[in-house]
Design a protein around this motif. Structure first.
Motif, PDB file in Angstrom:
ATOM      1  N   THR A 114      95.174  23.420  24.422  1.00  0.00           N
ATOM      2  CA  THR A 114      95.598  22.859  25.693  1.00  0.00           C
ATOM      3  C   THR A 114      96.863  23.580  26.137  1.00  0.00           C
ATOM      4  O   THR A 114      97.442  24.359  25.369  1.00  0.00           O
ATOM      5  CB  THR A 114      95.796  21.327  25.608  1.00  0.00           C
ATOM      6  N   GLY A 115      97.283  23.315  27.338  1.00  0.00           N
ATOM      7  CA  GLY A 115      98.428  24.021  27.892  1.00  0.00           C
ATOM      8  C   GLY A 115      99.771  23.508  27.396  1.00  0.00           C
ATOM      9  O   GLY A 115      99.888  22.379  26.916  1.00  0.00           O
ATOM     10  N   THR A 116     100.792  24.336  27.552  1.00  0.00           N
ATOM     11  CA  THR A 116     102.162  23.973  27.185  1.00  0.00           C
ATOM     12  C   THR A 116     102.945  23.449  28.379  1.00  0.00           C
ATOM     13  O   THR A 116     104.029  22.892  28.205  1.00  0.00           O
ATOM     14  CB  THR A 116     102.908  25.192  26.605  1.00  0.00           C
ATOM     15  N   ASP A 118     104.185  21.234  31.707  1.00  0.00           N
ATOM     16  CA  ASP A 118     104.382  19.792  31.906  1.00  0.00           C
ATOM     17  C   ASP A 118     103.103  19.097  32.359  1.00  0.00           C
ATOM     18  O   ASP A 118     102.876  17.938  32.018  1.00  0.00           O
ATOM     19  CB  ASP A 118     105.495  19.537  32.929  1.00  0.00           C
ATOM     20  N   TYR A 119     102.274  19.778  33.117  1.00  0.00           N
ATOM     21  CA  TYR A 119     101.023  19.212  33.608  1.00  0.00           C
ATOM     22  C   TYR A 119     100.176  18.653  32.459  1.00  0.00           C
ATOM     23  O   TYR A 119      99.435  17.683  32.629  1.00  0.00           O
ATOM     24  CB  TYR A 119     100.244  20.285  34.374  1.00  0.00           C
ATOM     25  N   PHE A 120     100.267  19.255  31.282  1.00  0.00           N
ATOM     26  CA  PHE A 120      99.438  18.880  30.133  1.00  0.00           C
ATOM     27  C   PHE A 120     100.126  17.889  29.196  1.00  0.00           C
ATOM     28  O   PHE A 120      99.594  17.564  28.134  1.00  0.00           O
ATOM     29  CB  PHE A 120      99.038  20.132  29.346  1.00  0.00           C
ATOM     30  N   ALA A 121     101.310  17.391  29.553  1.00  0.00           N
ATOM     31  CA  ALA A 121     102.075  16.508  28.659  1.00  0.00           C
ATOM     32  C   ALA A 121     101.302  15.249  28.286  1.00  0.00           C
ATOM     33  O   ALA A 121     101.299  14.834  27.119  1.00  0.00           O
ATOM     34  CB  ALA A 121     103.414  16.148  29.289  1.00  0.00           C
ATOM     35  N   ALA A 122     100.633  14.620  29.242  1.00  0.00           N
ATOM     36  CA  ALA A 122      99.876  13.395  28.940  1.00  0.00           C
ATOM     37  C   ALA A 122      98.727  13.699  27.978  1.00  0.00           C
ATOM     38  O   ALA A 122      98.455  12.904  27.064  1.00  0.00           O
ATOM     39  CB  ALA A 122      99.357  12.763  30.220  1.00  0.00           C
ATOM     40  N   ALA A 123      98.060  14.824  28.161  1.00  0.00           N
ATOM     41  CA  ALA A 123      96.966  15.198  27.262  1.00  0.00           C
ATOM     42  C   ALA A 123      97.498  15.439  25.851  1.00  0.00           C
ATOM     43  O   ALA A 123      96.924  14.938  24.870  1.00  0.00           O
ATOM     44  CB  ALA A 123      96.246  16.440  27.781  1.00  0.00           C
ATOM     45  N   ARG A 124      98.589  16.189  25.750  1.00  0.00           N
ATOM     46  CA  ARG A 124      99.167  16.440  24.424  1.00  0.00           C
ATOM     47  C   ARG A 124      99.556  15.132  23.748  1.00  0.00           C
ATOM     48  O   ARG A 124      99.297  14.937  22.555  1.00  0.00           O
ATOM     49  CB  ARG A 124     100.366  17.383  24.515  1.00  0.00           C
ATOM     50  N   ALA A 125     100.154  14.208  24.497  1.00  0.00           N
ATOM     51  CA  ALA A 125     100.546  12.916  23.929  1.00  0.00           C
ATOM     52  C   ALA A 125      99.325  12.144  23.420  1.00  0.00           C
ATOM     53  O   ALA A 125      99.367  11.557  22.332  1.00  0.00           O
ATOM     54  CB  ALA A 125     101.313  12.099  24.964  1.00  0.00           C
ATOM     55  N   PRO A 145     102.092  31.877  24.719  1.00  0.00           N
ATOM     56  CA  PRO A 145     103.130  30.900  25.070  1.00  0.00           C
ATOM     57  C   PRO A 145     102.636  29.808  26.015  1.00  0.00           C
ATOM     58  O   PRO A 145     103.294  28.779  26.156  1.00  0.00           O
ATOM     59  CB  PRO A 145     104.222  31.754  25.722  1.00  0.00           C
ATOM     60  N   SER A 146     101.485  29.983  26.615  1.00  0.00           N
ATOM     61  CA  SER A 146     100.923  28.966  27.509  1.00  0.00           C
ATOM     62  C   SER A 146      99.901  28.078  26.821  1.00  0.00           C
ATOM     63  O   SER A 146      99.288  27.227  27.466  1.00  0.00           O
ATOM     64  CB  SER A 146     100.272  29.636  28.727  1.00  0.00           C
ATOM     65  N   SER A 147      99.708  28.268  25.512  1.00  0.00           N
ATOM     66  CA  SER A 147      98.714  27.481  24.771  1.00  0.00           C
ATOM     67  C   SER A 147      99.358  26.727  23.614  1.00  0.00           C
ATOM     68  O   SER A 147     100.209  27.260  22.904  1.00  0.00           O
ATOM     69  CB  SER A 147      97.621  28.386  24.195  1.00  0.00           C
ATOM     70  N   THR A 148      98.906  25.490  23.449  1.00  0.00           N
ATOM     71  CA  THR A 148      99.212  24.680  22.279  1.00  0.00           C
ATOM     72  C   THR A 148      97.898  24.482  21.544  1.00  0.00           C
ATOM     73  O   THR A 148      96.883  24.157  22.163  1.00  0.00           O
ATOM     74  CB  THR A 148      99.769  23.299  22.693  1.00  0.00           C
ATOM     75  N   PHE A 149      97.907  24.680  20.247  1.00  0.00           N
ATOM     76  CA  PHE A 149      96.721  24.493  19.427  1.00  0.00           C
ATOM     77  C   PHE A 149      96.929  23.267  18.561  1.00  0.00           C
ATOM     78  O   PHE A 149      97.962  23.110  17.912  1.00  0.00           O
ATOM     79  CB  PHE A 149      96.457  25.730  18.561  1.00  0.00           C
ATOM     80  N   LEU A 150      95.940  22.382  18.555  1.00  0.00           N
ATOM     81  CA  LEU A 150      96.009  21.148  17.803  1.00  0.00           C
ATOM     82  C   LEU A 150      94.737  20.984  16.991  1.00  0.00           C
ATOM     83  O   LEU A 150      93.666  21.447  17.396  1.00  0.00           O
ATOM     84  CB  LEU A 150      96.167  19.951  18.753  1.00  0.00           C
TER      85      LEU A 150
END
Length: 154
Positions: A114-116, A118-125, A145-150
């Protein structure tokens, strides 16, 4: 809310996926957008679900997909809640459904990108609250730098 496998090429789903892709390109560099198009979501090895409101004429509330990586590992793809359905628990219910399906299919791990921004903050949470943890790139992804891997063990 009814969650069931569905065809990503249905007219209302196409509109939701178009909105999803437009938002991805509006918030992330093009090379960092990893969303699948409807044809890819209909391919073998991918299960696609929609959440619908049966009391509102089968109104589309959201969608999610699970892509098989191998027998043990799958990837969550195309998780999206319709704008009008946000803050109604749709994403959480879809995510729980996909995790249950992955477990039933014998997968022992589900990962996602998912993205890094602010738009993706709710998804990351949401993902972190459901037991996902940060990990490195997987299955063909590269550090970005635009990707977060979970990832999460099942």
């Amino acid at each position: 809310m009814r969650i069931a496998t569905d065809d990503p090429r249905r007219a209302d789903v196409l509109a939701l996926l178009d909105e999803h892709l437009a938002d991805m390109y509006a918030t992330s560099p093009a090379e960092s957008v990893h969303a699948l198009d409807p044809e890819a979501l209909a391919a073998p090895g991918i299960t696609f679900w929609t959440a619908r409101d049966a009391e509102a004429g089968d109104l589309l509330l959201g969608c999610a997909a699970l892509k098989r990586i191998d027998d043990d590992h799958a990837e969550l793809k195309s998780m999206r809640t319709a704008t009008a359905a946000r803050r109604r628990g749709v994403a959480g219910r879809l995510l729980d459904h996909v995790l249950d399906a992955a477990r039933a299919a014998g997968h022992r791990r589900v990962s996602l990108e998912t993205g890094t921004q602010d738009y993706f903050a709710a998804a990351r949470a949401l993902y972190l609250n459901r037991g996902f943890e940060e990990c490195g790139p997987f299955e063909g992804y590269a550090l970005d730098p635009s990707s977060t891997f979970l990832s999460r063990a099942l």
